[in-house]
Design a protein around this motif. Sequence first.
Motif, mmCIF file in Angstrom:
data_model
loop_
_atom_site.group_PDB
_atom_site.id
_atom_site.type_symbol
_atom_site.label_atom_id
_atom_site.label_comp_id
_atom_site.label_asym_id
_atom_site.label_seq_id
_atom_site.Cartn_x
_atom_site.Cartn_y
_atom_site.Cartn_z
ATOM 1 N N ASN A 272 0.812 -1.224 0.000
ATOM 2 C CA ASN A 272 0.000 0.000 0.000
ATOM 3 C C ASN A 272 0.841 1.267 0.000
ATOM 4 O OD1 ASN A 272 -3.025 -0.679 0.234
ATOM 5 N ND2 ASN A 272 -2.029 -2.120 1.644
ATOM 6 N N HIS A 275 -1.153 4.376 -1.049
ATOM 7 C CA HIS A 275 -2.473 4.516 -0.410
ATOM 8 C C HIS A 275 -2.788 5.981 -0.080
ATOM 9 C CE1 HIS A 275 -5.757 3.726 2.406
ATOM 10 N NE2 HIS A 275 -5.792 2.495 1.905
ATOM 11 N N ILE A 387 -5.414 1.532 6.895
ATOM 12 C CA ILE A 387 -4.999 0.954 5.611
ATOM 13 C C ILE A 387 -5.566 -0.461 5.465
ATOM 14 C CG2 ILE A 387 -2.978 0.153 4.290
ATOM 15 C CD1 ILE A 387 -1.470 2.620 5.397
ATOM 16 N N SER A 390 -9.351 -0.377 4.629
ATOM 17 C CA SER A 390 -9.687 -0.042 3.251
ATOM 18 C C SER A 390 -9.364 -1.209 2.328
ATOM 19 C CB SER A 390 -8.938 1.209 2.803
ATOM 20 O OG SER A 390 -7.572 0.924 2.682
ATOM 21 N N GLU A 391 -8.341 -1.977 2.688
ATOM 22 C CA GLU A 391 -7.984 -3.141 1.866
ATOM 23 C C GLU A 391 -9.079 -4.193 1.968
ATOM 24 O OE1 GLU A 391 -4.425 -5.505 2.723
ATOM 25 O OE2 GLU A 391 -3.538 -4.585 0.940
#
Lengths: 395, 273
Positions: A272, A275, A387, A390-391
């Motif tokens: 990421n 990101h 993070i 959101s993944e």
Amino acid sequence: MTQSQKSVQQALPEGTVVRVGPDGLEALVALLKQVGYTTIGPTVKDDAVVYQEINTTKDFPIGWADDQDGGTYRLVQGTKGAFFDYLVGPTSPKRYFFPPQNKLWGASKEQGHFEVEKPAEEAPSYAFIGVRSCELRAIIVQDRVFGFAREDQHDKGIFSDPYYVERRKKSLIIAVNCRRAGKTCFCVSMGGDPHVRHGEGFDLALTEIMEGSQHHFLIEVGSERGGLILALLPFEAAKDQDLVARKTQAEKARGQMGRTMVADVNPLLKNNLTHSRWEDVASRCLSCANCTMVCPTCFCSNVEERTDLTGDHTERWRTWDSCFSIDYSYIHGGPIRKETKSRYRQWMTHKLSSWWDQFGLSGCVGCGRCITWCPVGIDITQEAAAIKKSEECQT
Amino acid sequence: MNAMLNKKAKPKTSAKPGRAKPKVAVWKFASCDGCQLSLLSCEDELLDVVGEIQIAYFLEATSAKIEGPYDISLVEGSITTEHDAKRIRKIREQSKALITIGACATSGGIQALRNFADVNAYTRAVYARPDYIHTLKTSSPIQDHVPVDYELRGCPINKMQLLEVINATLNGRTPNISHVSQCIECKRRGTVCLMVVKGIPCLGPVTHAGCGNICPTTDRGCFGCFGPSEAANGASLARQLERLGMSKREIRDFFRSYNANAVAFRETSEIYD
């Protein structure tokens, strides 16, 4: 310790657990001073518990605890009479092994050549008292970085920093097990534990057991040197109920972790790097470098030449620097990491991810200092969690 | 650094053999003279310094003047009049290296508060004959008028940093002066963070290091006399100051003092206007 003391005294074997009262701890501090150690321990200074030279257990933060959260630290009343109710403060043993500024060497221009002067002063012998489990693991991390290998380790590292190694080699570490955990603690999710483990390099480990406002201590031997020291002190055998109390204490602290690092953070961050969260955190990050200054594993430094006015004499000094400073990434043509976004990403990905590639372990031990001492309370565990979240939404 | 400078037992009266003494001039614009005084207050080091340089123009110290051109010009103060705007250009023409010293010269100083107000209203309020006053609407830093080779921050500047700049210039190296935040100075020194332990408002996280950690070691939050650090995020710090209970006006005024006109501080104070 002198040779004669060594020869007459049998070291207590590693793993031995004994019991002493507060006077026993006082005797330990006195003994350490007597055999030539500079004793560094916790003490209250400017409304926080910091590491400083101490002379007696009376210098400990007796009866003090702390309440920590993102961007805030308050000393609060703890258990009456307790020595070790506080948790980690803004300093760590790092500043003694890797001082904020350190003269490396000097040089003088003589006719047609120059003379190099090595620093005259001998490395001090420190005995640290009250080192927490996360701090012990941070020392292991810095040992790897600076190339210090303990006697029981074979990997001496590719590069060895003589200034760090000399100080580290001469030091004695008396750890203390955490009786509680705080809101910014997350050692367990970083693979650690509030109680120290064998093989982590402590010489002695203390456990404070409170009975009302009375307390006594278990002392466990972690090394031969620790065993020799302890053998010189009066003690009694640990009782079964003490060992039970210690176990209960560890379980309680384990359950109190205020924060948790998401699982598999190493690959998560690697996947990421672009990101949008990096932009988000950059809008909050002050780029002030507090997180790196208080981090017990951060090791960035700057090296500068300090000349006199004639230019005939120079001294080379190493000072603490940070990956949050723009000059830190300066190479020919300019700095690589101009934006706060890239500097924050560098710090966090190094700490949690690329540190593994570089040194074979995590650069984060979950002590929570970067959360507490960030003036705006940026939370490394929350950034990682955002993070991760959101993944998960994407899949 | 101090130890280095004091190393030589006897102050020298002549420059290092084989090196010409550079001609140094010290100039004053709109300012309080405090930064020039930092040079005079070098005391222990002053004789060493004058052994290596030739003071060609320094009215604060001597009325003797030597004509230009100059190797190094130290410039204190901001530009507040047409006359000064012309004068700085002449000084630049005569100077190989021009170094600005202090908050006035590097950001416009406290007098740049006029930049946020009506200067005519000020002159009418203060002077019996405002028509005698010829002043610009703004107070601006030297670099807005001429190219500057090096800027030394502070209100006033730190004398050790001034010595370092002179030293580095004499020896042809880059000065060891960092542009990081005041927090790094606190942490290196072991000063406990006042904002985190007591909730005391502090501009340290966005302020340029170099003062010697004066306020935080005396239980006061930093009030930004060294101006913004290299990557100051004033807006984020201001939001934290709100959480600590400061009013919008207090936050505006906090960012609007000796370095009110420095970009990062100005932009933050304008959010709270």
